[in-house]
Design an enzyme around this catalytic site. Structure first.
Site, mmCIF file in Angstrom:
data_model
loop_
_atom_site.group_PDB
_atom_site.id
_atom_site.type_symbol
_atom_site.label_atom_id
_atom_site.label_comp_id
_atom_site.label_asym_id
_atom_site.label_seq_id
_atom_site.Cartn_x
_atom_site.Cartn_y
_atom_site.Cartn_z
ATOM 1 C CB SER A 1 -0.932 -0.101 1.393
ATOM 2 O OG SER A 1 -0.043 0.097 2.429
ATOM 3 C CE LYS A 2 -3.158 3.145 -0.778
ATOM 4 N NZ LYS A 2 -3.951 2.408 0.382
ATOM 5 N NE ARG A 3 0.425 0.149 5.680
ATOM 6 C CZ ARG A 3 1.137 -0.982 5.916
ATOM 7 N NH1 ARG A 3 2.196 -0.768 6.569
ATOM 8 N NH2 ARG A 3 0.264 -1.958 6.124
ATOM 9 C CG HIS A 4 4.440 -1.119 2.043
ATOM 10 N ND1 HIS A 4 3.321 -1.411 1.667
ATOM 11 C CD2 HIS A 4 4.820 -1.394 3.173
ATOM 12 C CE1 HIS A 4 2.858 -2.283 2.669
ATOM 13 N NE2 HIS A 4 4.038 -2.315 3.530
ATOM 14 N N GLY A 5 5.672 3.253 -0.042
ATOM 15 C CA GLY A 5 6.319 4.078 -0.882
ATOM 16 C C GLY A 5 5.258 4.145 -2.163
#
Length: 478
Positions: A247-251
């Site tokens: 998801s977005k929090r991984h980059g």
RNA sequence: GCCCCCAUCGUCUAGUGGCCUAGGACUCCAGCCUUUCACGCUGGCAACACCGGUUCGAACCCGGUUGGGGGUACCA
């Protein structure tokens, strides 16, 4: 269903950015279709009207085009086919394979809680399945809204022979009658999806593993409609470095972000193909033509894969180096324009500089940091300059390089190299000792493209001026 | 809670009973090449989750355990 023509589909729901997981699914469908000479159908599943947007549709189209994933039919939208779903649903009601359910949210919640407490599966009881006409009329008179549920036969089990997972079995008693039409008359995914697949005569359903457990419900639709069943292939999930769903929090997860950072479409196809599939025990770098030729569902993996940003970066470097010089220039220019770089205004200069950085870059976005000094004044990196200033041999190196270059008649990379090497011999300074300060002088950095080529491109006057500028640091500080 | 899926180096993976003292790639480390970096080359670190069973023989087959993931919506 053997020897059916291959027809696959990619059905994204336009509710956000098309991320790498969806792109991988699209890619596998595309590779499978192209490999088999079949058709790929594109369809937008926009039945979630609150979250679906035109912008997302356009973005998905852009991404697919950029990725080079083309389709043969569509794109269609489910919102355009509501009458069709409603008609199918009423046909099923007439056939006794579906029914109206008047249960309220409150009733459903209570039912679910009771099941929760008694450790039962959380499925609908089927309470409205055998409503009498009077009861139904009473609910209608009450003004209750209703949904349409599909009758699930609780007997036996549903079995599929998944191409990647093998035999998967579900107990039909655990399925429960699910909703096919909402109270507003719109279809749910569980209904519209298989219905569209039936009518598009899809032969292979290739999708993420997150959809595996919805298969028995969709198969129930096939059966209720009296349709032949497709083959299924459930792809392993793509995870983030923490093994959680990517998801977005991984980059970066949207495909456009990778494009904007200077990843090649060729790289993305190659890399995405490799999460969950492999050709053999030693092939990593592949062209798209090779991918199409080699791709088979039989070699798709069962276990989830972690998205490895470092490996993607390395792979992009490989593909960047494989590019013919002209194509590298084209890609570079396109990237500079898209990213709004001021360097895009000097395409001719970019073409001159491109060849000397092609083998250095891993992302096109690194071009500016490598080559900016050839487009304007050098930006001096404190650490690099500091290292030169601290070097007792630097003044001598700079001075002898200066003298050697000044004598040059012809200003080419070859003649520059010759002159500078001669300077090494004269002064007895090692190449690295003599070249280092010169590099910093002209580029401002200790990491730069080839020195001789850089000097040649910079031009005599500018090169000498920059060498003098750095040389002056010694007289000031000394 | 219930159901389903998965399990080889840190990561991507090869491996479908003996070819495995487990191979390749990324990352990391050391070295070489070299004008720096990058590229290239050489070498190194590093894995069959655990416990049983089947078998002359298991990474590969079976069962269980543990762990991870997905689903369980009038989301898709």
């Amino acid at each position: 269903m053997p020897d059916q023509p291959v027809r696959v589909r990619f059905p994204p729901s336009p509710t956000g950015l098309l991320h790498v997981g969806s792109a991988r699914t699209a890619l596998y469908n595309w590779l499978f279709a192209r490999h088999a000479g079949g058709k790929l159908v594109l369809r937008f599943e926009d039945t979630d009207r609150a979250r679906s947007t035109d912008a997302a549709v356009e973005q998905a189209l852009r991404v697919l085009e950029w990725l080079g994933i083309d389709w043969d039919e569509g794109p269609s939208r489910q919102t355009e086919r509501y009458p069709r779903y409603a008609a199918a649903a009423s046909g099923l009601i007439d056939a006794g394979r579906a029914y109206r359910c008047y249960c309220t949210a409150k009733e459903l919640d209570a039912e679910r809680e009771a099941r929760q407490r008694s450790q039962q599966p959380l499925i609908y009881s089927g309470r409205c399945r055998r409503l009498s006409d009077e009861q139904r009329a009473a609910y209608e008179a009450e003004g209750r809204s209703s949904v349409v549920r599909l009758v699930m036969d609780p007997a036996g089990e549903t079995v599929i022979d998944d191409i990647v997972r093998g035999t998967v079995t579900w107990d039909n008693a655990l399925q429960g009658d699910f909703i096919v039409l909402r109270s507003d008359g719109s279809p749910t995914y569980q209904f519209a999806n298989p219905l569209d697949d039936i009518e598009a005569e899809i032969s292979h359903v290739i999708r993420g593993e997150d959809l595996l457990s919805s298969t028995p419900r969709q198969l129930a639709v096939y059966r209720a409609m009296g349709a032949g069943e497709p083959r299924f292939a459930h792809l392993p999930m793509i995870l983030g470095p923490d093994k959680k769903r990517l998801s977005k929090r991984h980059g970066a997860v949207s495909v456009e972000e990778f494009r904007d950072r200077g990843y090649l479409a060729e790289t993305m196809r190659n890399y995405l193909a490799l999460i969950g599939w492999s050709f053999d025990d030693k092939t990593t770098v592949m062209t798209t033509a090779e991918l199409v030729e080699r791709f088979t569902l039989e070699r798709v993996n069962t276990s989830p894969g972690v998205f490895d940003f470092a490996k993607l970066e390395w792979l992009n470097g490989e593909h960047l180096r494989m590019l013919a010089p002209e194509r590298f220039c084209d890609e570079l220019l396109e990237h500079l324009e898209r990213s709004g770089s001021p360097l895009a205004a000097q395409p001719e200069r970019v073409r001159e500089v491109a060849p000397i950085v092609q083998e250095k870059l891993r992302e096109l976005s690194q071009f500016e940091s490598y080559g900016a000094f050839l487009f304007g004044p050098a930006v001096y990196d404190d650490e690099a300059v500091g290292r030169v200033v601290d070097d007792p041999d630097a003044p001598r190196a700079l001075e002898s390089a200066r003298a050697a270059l000044e004598r040059l008649v012809e200003w080419t990379a070859a003649s520059i190299e010759e002159a500078l090497r001669a300077a090494c011999d004269e002064t007895g300074l090692k190449p690295r000792v003599l070249f280092g300060p010169v590099r910093v002088a002209i580029s401002g950095r200790s990491v730069a493209p080839g020195l001789f080529e850089s000097l040649a491109l910079l031009g005599r006057d500018e090169s000498m001026a920059r060498i003098d500028t750095l040389g002056r640091r010694f007289t000031l500080e000394g």
